[in-house]
Design a protein around this motif. Structure first.
Motif, mmCIF file in Angstrom:
data_model
loop_
_atom_site.group_PDB
_atom_site.id
_atom_site.type_symbol
_atom_site.label_atom_id
_atom_site.label_comp_id
_atom_site.label_asym_id
_atom_site.label_seq_id
_atom_site.Cartn_x
_atom_site.Cartn_y
_atom_site.Cartn_z
ATOM 1 N N ARG A 1 119.933 -32.724 18.780
ATOM 2 C CA ARG A 1 121.178 -33.493 18.719
ATOM 3 C C ARG A 1 121.136 -34.555 19.806
ATOM 4 O O ARG A 1 120.939 -34.236 20.980
ATOM 5 N N ASP B 1 123.152 -37.035 21.962
ATOM 6 C CA ASP B 1 124.520 -37.288 22.436
ATOM 7 C C ASP B 1 124.547 -38.518 23.321
ATOM 8 O O ASP B 1 123.662 -38.705 24.174
ATOM 9 N N SER C 1 124.841 -38.052 14.482
ATOM 10 C CA SER C 1 126.274 -38.347 14.331
ATOM 11 C C SER C 1 126.986 -38.533 15.665
ATOM 12 O O SER C 1 128.078 -39.089 15.711
ATOM 13 N N ARG C 2 126.367 -38.070 16.760
ATOM 14 C CA ARG C 2 127.030 -38.164 18.060
ATOM 15 C C ARG C 2 126.491 -39.302 18.923
ATOM 16 O O ARG C 2 126.815 -39.379 20.108
ATOM 17 N N SER D 1 126.850 -42.611 20.392
ATOM 18 C CA SER D 1 128.040 -43.462 20.567
ATOM 19 C C SER D 1 127.743 -44.934 20.334
ATOM 20 O O SER D 1 128.584 -45.678 19.841
ATOM 21 N N ARG E 1 127.935 -28.617 13.370
ATOM 22 C CA ARG E 1 128.744 -29.811 13.575
ATOM 23 C C ARG E 1 128.453 -30.413 14.929
ATOM 24 O O ARG E 1 128.269 -29.745 15.893
#
Length: 563
Positions: free
Chosen positions: A439, A441, A470-471, A473, A563
């Motif tokens: 993931r 971030d 999806s994370r 920014s 998620r």
């Protein structure tokens, strides 16, 4: 064409005075008139002192306070802002006077005014809020420590020369006047902050000098009884090219100081909020007009604005009254003003410089973080060693670099569990051996991208890597290129890279550098991580790494777990 003209007309109308402001001036005129009178009393010695220290004379300071003060009050973006000559602007003007003379300063002021109007038209006012507080505190401290002189040398050099000159021919009478005036202002303001000790101290010093006939207390000299006739005779058309850089510096300082002062006024009141673009427009008109009357460039003045707010001003009438009172003094009391000792004005400037430094704010800034302390000290030293404009630029660059460094540290690449379903130990072992999910971030941009590349390409003993995006920014071209490079390196090692949760804002930048197709397996988009896991398992089954039917490979991955 009609629509464009309509938008331009609306933009111009937004910069002009409004009827509601006239109504506000009628609500409580008595308080505004009293506040304006008080500000004028405070502003008089400051205008005289800054005019003298700039090298253009006391009359230039008065002309600036009257003309610029009135126009900025009418057309500016703050109801409570008071404009005029300031100490910060004086520091910038001194070397310009030394190099180009008085006419050069007037030309620079006019050019800076035009630039400010242009900035207002481009809606640049909102960007001034991004100036970090340590930069502001640093150059304020540098200004307070500065000793300007018309030769235009660096502040530290000028300070040393001033000490040497005083040692050769000391004038203790002037020192006594300056020290006494500064002491009265500083001590009196602590006990009775509403009393205008600056004007009282100047009046007392003038009376003593006149009664004692002190030759050492040199007066200002003759002042014209009234404002000069507007003229463009000072313009140096042949020198406009060489004056462009000083004009940019003056415009930048005028914009910065005026918007900071307006923000201070907002913070001291309830319900007041300035329009930054209108403030730039008003300051631009003020600086276009002031040189026509022999005035120096002006800005919003934090000290005078604060006095205006504290004495109860509620509309633009107070700032207009301040300009009107100073105009009356110019016309009616010029002979009396001309007798004020220069040493008394030096005391006013000394007290003003001391007041500019808020020790509590400096301590808080220095203790906040190491970055804030570094920016503050660096900006202050640059103000003393170079000049204010270079100091602000250096402070902004260092602050930006440190901010990018802090933001880049927030980017993380974390390995996450694929699922939390109830599978056999063998299947978990197989997934752990051949499929890994990461993931991402935070921001993936130039300042953090290369660290990301190193972390990702160190992946070992896997067949499929899933990137959960999806994370993320924000992503720039550098981040996308580094991501593409990492994917290509993994693929050369026989590792398939899949992506899930690609946002619409990321598609364009990924596609522009050719990274989007590399993240799509068999042309498929994976909207979620469970879908990407199924795609990875299909790939491993075809490659012979996984065996068994679909029923054996059915995942119980929950959306909440990934998620």
């Amino acid at each position: 064409m009609t629509t464009a003209l309509g938008r331009a007309g609306d933009r111009i109308a937004a910069l002009l005075p409004r009827r509601v402001e006239l109504a506000q001036m009628r609500r409580d005129p008595r308080r505004d008139l009293l506040a304006g009178l008080t500000v004028a009393i405070v502003a008089l010695p400051l205008a005289l002192g800054f005019g003298v220290s700039s090298g253009l004379g006391a009359q230039a300071g008065l002309a600036t306070a009257v003309i610029a003060g009135a126009l900025a009050a009418v057309f500016g973006g703050s109801n409570l802002q008071v404009s005029g000559p300031t100490g910060a602007m004086t520091v910038v003007l001194v070397p310009i006077v030394g190099k180009y003379g008085a006419s050069g300063v007037l030309t620079v002021g006019l050019m800076a005014g035009v630039m400010l109007v242009g900035l207002a038209a481009l809606r640049a006012g909102k960007y001034m809020q991004y100036v970090p507080a340590p930069v502001v505190e640093g150059f304020t401290l540098g200004i307070a420590c500065g000793v300007p002189k018309p030769e235009g040398d660096r502040v530290l050099v000028v300070t040393w020369r001033a000490i040497e000159e005083f040692a050769k021919a000391p004038n203790w009478t002037a020192v006594g006047f300056a020290t006494a005036v500064a002491a009265v202002m500083l001590l009196g303001a602590r006990r009775l902050p509403t009393v205008p000790f600056s004007i009282l101290a100047v009046i007392a010093a003038t009376a003593v000098a006149q009664l004692a006939h002190l030759d050492e207390a040199k007066p200002i000299g003759d002042l014209p009884s009234g404002l000069p006739v507007p003229s463009l005779s000072f313009l140096e058309l042949g020198s406009l090219g060489t004056l462009l850089a000083p004009a940019v510096a003056v415009a930048a300082l005028a914009a910065l100081e005026s918007l900071l002062s307006a923000s201070v006024a907002d913070g001291m009141t309830v319900g007041q909020r300035h329009d930054p673009d209108r403030e730039l427009f008003g300051q631009g008109l003020a600086n276009i007009a002031a040189p026509l009357f022999g005035g120096v460039p002006a800005t919003g003045a934090i000290a005078r604005t604060a006095v205006n707010v504290r004495t109860g001003a509620s509309s633009r009438l107070a700032a207009l009254t301040h300009a009107a009172v100073l105009a009356v003094i110019v016309f009616a009391a010029a002979p009396l003003v001309s007798k004020i000792p220069l040493a008394a004005l030096s005391g006013v400037l000394l007290a003003t410089a001391i007041r500019m430094v808020e020790v509590g704010s400096l301590r808080a800034m220095a203790r906040a973080t190491r970055s804030d302390a570094l920016i503050l000290v660096l900006t202050c030293v640059a103000t003393l060693a170079l000049d204010l404009v270079y100091a602000v630029i250096i402070g902004l660059v260092v602050a930006g670099a440190l901010a990018l460094r802090a933001v880049a540290k927030q980017a993380r690449l974390d390995q996450v569990p694929l699922d939390r379903g109830d599978h056999s130990a063998e299947e978990h072992a197989l997934l752990a051996e051949h499929i890994v999910a990461y993931r991402i971030d935070g921001p993936l941009f130039f300042a953090a991208a290369h660290r990301f590349l190193l972390e990702l390409t160190e992946v070992a003993d896997v067949r499929v890597v899933i990137l959960r995006m999806s994370r993320i920014s924000t992503m720039d071209a550098t981040g996308a290129l580094v991501l593409k490079d990492a994917v290509e390196k993994l693929q050369r090692r026989g590792i398939l890279v899949l992506a899930s949760g690609i946002r619409p804002s990321q598609i364009q930048v990924l596609d522009s550098v050719g990274a989007l197709d590399l993240l799509r397996h068999e042309g498929r988009e994976y909207a979620s991580t469970p879908e990407a896991i199924r795609g990875a398992r299909d790939h491993l089954e075809k490659a012979g790494v996984l065996s068994g039917g679909p029923a054996q490979r059915t995942t119980a991955t929950s959306e909440e777990a990934v998620r």
